[in-house]
Motif scaffolding. Structure first.
Motif, short mmCIF file in Angstrom:
data_model
loop_
_atom_site.label_atom_id
_atom_site.label_comp_id
_atom_site.label_asym_id
_atom_site.label_seq_id
_atom_site.Cartn_x
_atom_site.Cartn_y
_atom_site.Cartn_z
N PRO A 48 0.74 -1.12 -0.02
CA PRO A 48 0.12 -0.08 0.27
C PRO A 48 0.76 1.31 -0.08
O PRO A 48 1.91 1.18 0.58
N SER A 101 -3.94 -1.01 -5.88
CA SER A 101 -5.54 -0.88 -5.50
C SER A 101 -5.59 -1.89 -4.62
O SER A 101 -4.93 -2.80 -4.07
N PRO A 102 -6.85 -1.71 -3.84
CA PRO A 102 -7.31 -2.52 -2.36
C PRO A 102 -7.61 -3.88 -3.32
O PRO A 102 -7.20 -4.90 -2.36
N GLU A 110 -4.11 -5.76 -3.14
CA GLU A 110 -3.85 -5.94 -1.82
C GLU A 110 -4.57 -7.48 -1.21
O GLU A 110 -4.26 -8.11 -0.35
N ARG A 111 -5.74 -7.56 -1.62
CA ARG A 111 -6.60 -8.75 -1.23
C ARG A 111 -5.96 -10.15 -2.15
O ARG A 111 -6.21 -11.19 -1.69
N HIS A 134 -4.41 -8.16 4.93
CA HIS A 134 -5.80 -8.09 4.44
C HIS A 134 -5.96 -8.87 3.20
O HIS A 134 -7.18 -9.01 2.79
#
Length: 467
Positions: free
Chosen positions: A97, A102-103, A106-107, A137
């Motif tokens: 991050p 992007s989120p 991260e997932r 995460h």
């Protein structure tokens, strides 16, 4: 016909130095001999390296180079150019991050690979690759790790601290999974229990200035976590790489683990070799914030221990941990009274790796020139699966730096090319300067000026990790 002939320089490898000529064909080194003058007439280009060191390009295995965005479309390219100016020909970037990921990335590790490759394709002036950040995460990182290695991403990094930390149980399993599939986990070693308690106590006392960043992260916070990560590696018989080691206490943990047969390598960074904790005494919060790195700068005794570790082989690699923060942007929170734990950590360094290790190491008698090459090129390439990189040797990529050891200069932010607006080494006088840089035989820097092009750098995939 020979593509390029480099004549009369001192060729430096990790095992020795000699005056020799170097021939390049098809982007690779084709011959190294005392006298290749017979090839000169038919060579497409002859480069006079008399009086210069012929070095392998540095391989920087630890950067947080930020990918392009609509608002800042040139920042990744700009930092790749800066790296070239500094004599680096290959760098690895994390997608943690704050780097533009992007989120969704991260997932999912596999989403992160696809996203990073798309974002950086055709954007670098030098060769570059990805090291994944394994976030706490992520939905199911253990299930995806084998596929990331198959995809040419042989190393990933786990953080023991920060809000995206990987809990110990999952870090242990990630290390074992990567080891079983030919990969290697890199670990940011700080103890979250000790650190979180110290930060909470400081904030409760009202100690919010950047100065307290260092006092909440004493060396034992690093040493305890380093010992635990190395115990995980021992239990799983997995390779592990300790990133940005800063203290004599943590170094002793690495020495003990190596003596016990743990498959560990460890790196330190240039700022820990030059700067010390007195930087945090600056009364100007923004000036102090320029040195907010994690782990923090240490004592002069720790600094000296790191140089000794580099010389004796206890430390294996020097890498930059480049974070292109800016005083006017990320660090500006310090001027607004934002608590130290909410100010961005990191400092720029992608252009100054060779500069610092030569100028403060070789030129001051702390390291031999051969050991420097091992630390910033040969071992990083070998450890991180970059088999064509890291050495002036027949068959290797012609990643060549012509370096003038007689030059002297002063580091100034105004003279650097990175996307940051400062350097932590402002005003430092150093010996040596890069003259020319070639990546796979193609000129990127000539006579101290950029002659490369955007997109000339290749995205490198990496083989399995040995050792």
């Amino acid at each position: 016909m020979t593509d390029m002939l480099v004549r009369g320089g001192t060729v430096v490898t990790a095992t020795g130095s000699r005056v020799a000529d170097v021939a390049v064909d098809g982007g690779r080194i084709s011959a190294i001999e005392a006298d290749l003058s017979g090839l000169a007439a038919g060579a497409h280009e002859v480069v006079d390296a008399t009086g210069l060191l012929v070095l392998p390009g540095a391989v920087d295995v630890h950067t947080h180079t930020r990918v392009a965005t609509e608002a800042e479309p040139d920042r990744y390219f700009q930092d790749s150019v800066a790296a070239a100016f500094g004599g680096t020909t290959t760098f690895l970037a994390f997608n943690n991050p704050g780097t533009g990921s992007s989120p969704a990335a991260e997932r999912s590790l596999l989403t992160g690979i696809r996203e990073w490759r798309a974002a950086t394709d055709g954007d670098s002036a030098i060769d570059h690759g990805l090291s994944l950040a394994v976030s706490g995460h992520a939905d199911d990182p253990l299930a995806e790790l084998p596929a990331t290695i198959d995809a040419g991403i042989a190393t990933s990094k786990a953080f023991m601290v920060f809000d995206f930390r990987l809990p110990d149980e999952r870090l242990f399993e990630a290390m074992r999974t990567m080891g079983r599939h030919g990969g290697m986990l890199q670990v940011h070693c700080e103890d979250p229990v000790l650190l979180d308690a110290a930060v909470a106590d400081a904030l409760q006392r009202g100690d919010v200035l950047p100065h307290y960043h260092a006092t909440t992260r004493p060396s034992y916070v690093e040493a305890v976590a380093t010992a635990r990560a190395l115990a995980f590696a021992r239990a799983t018989d997995s390779p592990v790489h300790v990133v940005h080691l800063t203290s004599a206490a943590a170094l002793e943990e690495v020495r003990r683990a190596k003596a016990d047969g743990v498959r560990v390598t460890a790196e330190t960074c240039p700022d820990y070799l030059v700067l010390t904790e007195d930087c945090y005494d600056d009364p100007d919060p923004v000036a102090c914030a320029r040195y907010l790195v994690a782990p923090p700068l240490r004592t002069p005794a720790d600094r000296d221990a790191l140089w000794a570790g580099l010389a004796d082989g206890s430390l294996d690699i020097v890498a930059t941990d480049h974070v292109p923060d800016r005083l006017a942007v990320e660090k500006a929170d310090a001027a607004r009274g934002v608590p130290f734990n909410e100010i961005s950590n990191g400092s720029p360094g992608i252009e100054t790796l060779l500069t610092i290790v030569y100028g403060q190491g070789v030129a001051k008698g702390r390291l031999t020139i051969e050991r420097m090459v091992d630390l910033i090129a040969t071992t990083p390439a070998a450890r991180f699966g970059l088999g064509a990189k890291g050495s002036i040797a027949v068959g290797r990529d012609a990643d060549i730096v012509l370096f003038d050891p007689s030059a002297h200069r002063t580091i100034r932010a105004a003279d650097l090319h990175h996307s940051s607006d400062y350097t932590p080494y402002e005003g430092l006088e150093v010996a040596g300067a890069v003259r020319d840089v070639f990546v796979r035989g193609r000129a990127v820097i000539r006579d101290g000026g950029f002659v490369g092009r955007r997109g000339a750098g290749a995205q490198v995939e990496r083989g399995s990790i040995a050792g």
